[in-house]
Design a protein around this motif. Structure first.
Motif, PDB file in Angstrom:
ATOM      1  N   PHE A   1      -7.097  20.306   3.421  1.00 48.19           N
ATOM      2  CA  PHE A   1      -7.910  19.992   4.600  1.00 48.19           C
ATOM      3  C   PHE A   1      -9.183  19.229   4.200  1.00 48.19           C
ATOM      4  O   PHE A   1      -9.424  18.121   4.681  1.00 48.19           O
ATOM      5  N   ALA A   2      -9.966  19.804   3.301  1.00 45.71           N
ATOM      6  CA  ALA A   2     -11.289  19.233   3.003  1.00 45.71           C
ATOM      7  C   ALA A   2     -11.197  17.916   2.230  1.00 45.71           C
ATOM      8  O   ALA A   2     -11.831  16.926   2.607  1.00 45.71           O
ATOM      9  N   LEU A   3     -10.417  17.894   1.150  1.00 49.76           N
ATOM     10  CA  LEU A   3     -10.332  16.656   0.365  1.00 49.76           C
ATOM     11  C   LEU A   3      -9.669  15.522   1.149  1.00 49.76           C
ATOM     12  O   LEU A   3     -10.182  14.395   1.136  1.00 49.76           O
ATOM     13  N   PRO A   4      -8.540  15.770   1.852  1.00 52.03           N
ATOM     14  CA  PRO A   4      -7.983  14.677   2.665  1.00 52.03           C
ATOM     15  C   PRO A   4      -8.977  14.167   3.705  1.00 52.03           C
ATOM     16  O   PRO A   4      -9.089  12.964   3.920  1.00 52.03           O
ATOM     17  N   ASN A   5      -9.731  15.089   4.344  1.00 51.67           N
ATOM     18  CA  ASN A   5     -10.751  14.670   5.305  1.00 51.67           C
ATOM     19  C   ASN A   5     -11.828  13.813   4.653  1.00 51.67           C
ATOM     20  O   ASN A   5     -12.226  12.773   5.187  1.00 51.67           O
ATOM     21  N   PHE A   6     -12.327  14.268   3.525  1.00 51.53           N
ATOM     22  CA  PHE A   6     -13.378  13.543   2.802  1.00 51.53           C
ATOM     23  C   PHE A   6     -12.912  12.121   2.478  1.00 51.53           C
ATOM     24  O   PHE A   6     -13.598  11.135   2.765  1.00 51.53           O
ATOM     25  N   TYR A   7     -11.720  12.020   1.882  1.00 53.16           N
ATOM     26  CA  TYR A   7     -11.222  10.697   1.476  1.00 53.16           C
ATOM     27  C   TYR A   7     -10.861   9.832   2.682  1.00 53.16           C
ATOM     28  O   TYR A   7     -10.941   8.601   2.614  1.00 53.16           O
ATOM     29  N   PHE A   8     -10.438  10.463   3.757  1.00 50.37           N
ATOM     30  CA  PHE A   8     -10.111   9.742   4.988  1.00 50.37           C
ATOM     31  C   PHE A   8     -11.334   8.961   5.484  1.00 50.37           C
ATOM     32  O   PHE A   8     -11.250   7.763   5.745  1.00 50.37           O
ATOM     33  N   HIS A   9     -12.462   9.641   5.578  1.00 51.25           N
ATOM     34  CA  HIS A   9     -13.668   8.971   6.094  1.00 51.25           C
ATOM     35  C   HIS A   9     -14.283   8.041   5.046  1.00 51.25           C
ATOM     36  O   HIS A   9     -14.804   6.980   5.384  1.00 51.25           O
ATOM     37  N   LEU A  10     -14.221   8.451   3.784  1.00 53.18           N
ATOM     38  CA  LEU A  10     -14.789   7.604   2.721  1.00 53.18           C
ATOM     39  C   LEU A  10     -14.027   6.286   2.613  1.00 53.18           C
ATOM     40  O   LEU A  10     -14.623   5.208   2.530  1.00 53.18           O
ATOM     41  N   THR A  11     -12.697   6.357   2.606  1.00 53.22           N
ATOM     42  CA  THR A  11     -11.900   5.134   2.482  1.00 53.22           C
ATOM     43  C   THR A  11     -12.025   4.279   3.727  1.00 53.22           C
ATOM     44  O   THR A  11     -12.059   3.043   3.639  1.00 53.22           O
TER      45      THR A  11
ATOM     46  N   THR B   1      -5.017   6.053   2.935  1.00 61.66           N
ATOM     47  CA  THR B   1      -5.922   5.842   4.068  1.00 61.66           C
ATOM     48  C   THR B   1      -5.956   4.378   4.469  1.00 61.66           C
ATOM     49  O   THR B   1      -6.028   4.054   5.658  1.00 61.66           O
ATOM     50  N   THR B   2      -5.891   3.479   3.489  1.00 58.56           N
ATOM     51  CA  THR B   2      -5.900   2.049   3.822  1.00 58.56           C
ATOM     52  C   THR B   2      -4.635   1.681   4.586  1.00 58.56           C
ATOM     53  O   THR B   2      -4.687   0.915   5.559  1.00 58.56           O
ATOM     54  N   ALA B   3      -3.499   2.239   4.185  1.00 60.82           N
ATOM     55  CA  ALA B   3      -2.261   2.014   4.940  1.00 60.82           C
ATOM     56  C   ALA B   3      -2.420   2.542   6.368  1.00 60.82           C
ATOM     57  O   ALA B   3      -2.052   1.874   7.341  1.00 60.82           O
TER      58      ALA B   3
ATOM     59  N   GLN C   1       0.851  -1.208   0.000  1.00 60.46           N
ATOM     60  CA  GLN C   1       0.000   0.000   0.000  1.00 60.46           C
ATOM     61  C   GLN C   1       0.885   1.256   0.000  1.00 60.46           C
ATOM     62  O   GLN C   1       0.638   2.201  -0.757  1.00 60.46           O
ATOM     63  N   VAL C   2       1.929   1.243   0.821  1.00 64.31           N
ATOM     64  CA  VAL C   2       2.792   2.429   0.921  1.00 64.31           C
ATOM     65  C   VAL C   2       3.624   2.596  -0.348  1.00 64.31           C
ATOM     66  O   VAL C   2       3.837   3.724  -0.821  1.00 64.31           O
ATOM     67  N   MET C   3       4.078   1.468  -0.929  1.00 61.43           N
ATOM     68  CA  MET C   3       4.814   1.574  -2.201  1.00 61.43           C
ATOM     69  C   MET C   3       3.939   2.205  -3.280  1.00 61.43           C
ATOM     70  O   MET C   3       4.393   3.057  -4.050  1.00 61.43           O
TER      71      MET C   3
END
Lengths: 174, 174
Positions: B136-146, A146-148, A56-58
Motif C-alpha cells: 500500500f505505502a510504497l506503491p502509493n509513494f512511487y505512484f505520486h512521485l513518478t 507508473t509511467t505506463a 514500458q510494459v515490457m
C-alpha cells in the motif's frame, strides 16, 4: 520482525502485475468504446524522447522476472520483446507470473546479502542485494509501471489509484 | 538475512526525496532558460481530472512522513498544504527529511507486525504493517512521485531515470 525478501519482491510484483493486466482490459474496453485500434497505445508516449507504452510494459515484466532471479542467483529466461498488441502484453504479464511461481522462495530470501551485478549501459555495477532491491529494482519497477499507467491516463482511460494498487493483501475494514 | 523495515521505508524515502529535490532544481533551471514563471508547474497535470503537480509532490512528502510514523506507532506532524512555488516544495521536502531523522529506528523496525489503521475516503481500513508498507505505502509513494516526474518530463524538463533514482546506496563499479 523484519521483512521477507520474497514478500518484498515476488509478492509485490505479483500483485502489481495482476492489477496492471486488469488495467490493460480497461484500456481495451476504452478503445472499443471510442472506436479506435488499441494497438495505437503501443507507440504512445508523453515526449518524443521517451520510451513508448509497449516498451514500458515490457520493461516492467523484465524487472519482475529479473529482479527475483538475481536475488535467487539464477538466470531468468529472456523474453523476445516482439509484442505488438495489448493482448500480447497481457500474455507477457502472464508468462512473467508463471515464471515467478517457479522460483525458489528460500533462495530469494538469502538474496539480501548476495552481491548483485547488473549491466548499466556499457558498464557493470555491483551492490548488495538489499540495496539492489530497495534502492534500484523497486524504484525502477514502479518508475516504468507508473509511467505506463500515466500514458493510459493521458490517453483518457478511466483508471484510478485503486486500479493501480490492485488487491492489497490482508486489507480489511477497521 | 531479511530486510530492515527502516531501510525499506525511511532510507528509501530519504534517497528518493533528495533526488526529487535535485529534479526540482532542474525544473527551475528549465523555466529560467525558457523564460517562463516556474509557478506554472504547480497547476500542470496530464488530464483535467488528475491532481496537479504541486499536490502530487505534497502527497509524496505526506507519504514519506506518515508511513514510517504509522509503522513506529507515533503521530506525524500535519503539514498545511499551502505551498505555491517550487522553492516552497523544496522546503517541504527538507522539513520531511528533517522529521524522518527524529524517528526512532527501533520503533519502526517493530512496525512490520503492528496493525496499521488508515483512512480511505470515508472509511477506515486496517492491515498488518508489512502488508501496509509493501503493498500500500510504497506503491502509493512511487505512484505520486513518478507522476510528478512524468508531469515535469511532459513539460520538457531534461531529466532521466538517473535523476529519479538518485544516489543508490552502496553501488560501485563491478
Amino acid at each position: 520482525m523484519p521483512l521477507s525478501v520474497h514478500q518484498s519482491s515476488v509478492a509485490v510484483f505479483e500483485v502489481m502485475l495482476k492489477a496492471f493486466s486488469a488495467i490493460l482490459d480497461k484500456a481495451l474496453a476504452h478503445a472499443e468504446a471510442h472506436k479506435f485500434d488499441p494497438t495505437v497505445y503501443m507507440t504512445m508516449r508523453l515526449r518524443p524522447d521517451m520510451l513508448p507504452f509497449g516498451r514500458q510494459v515490457m520493461i516492467v515484466c523484465d524487472n519482475a522476472k529479473n529482479v527475483p532471479s538475481r536475488l535467487a542467483g539464477v538466470q531468468a529466461p529472456v523474453f523476445e520483446d516482439n509484442e505488438t498488441t495489448l493482448d500480447q502484453l497481457k500474455a507477457r504479464i502472464q508468462r512473467t507470473l508463471d515464471y515467478l511461481e517457479t522460483l525458489d522462495a528460500k533462495a530469494i530470501e538469502s538474496g539480501a546479502d548476495r552481491e548483485i551485478v547488473i549491466p548499466l549501459g556499457p558498464n557493470k555495477m555491483k551492490m548488495r542485494g538489499a540495496n539492489y532491491l530497495l534502492h534500484f529494482a523497486l524504484p525502477n519497477f514502479y518508475f516504468h509501471l507508473t509511467t505506463a499507467y500515466d500514458i493510459l491516463r493521458y490517453a483518457g482511460v478511466d483508471i484510478g489509484k485503486r486500479d493501480f494498487l490492485g488487491a492489497v493483501p490482508g486489507i480489511a475494514p477497521a
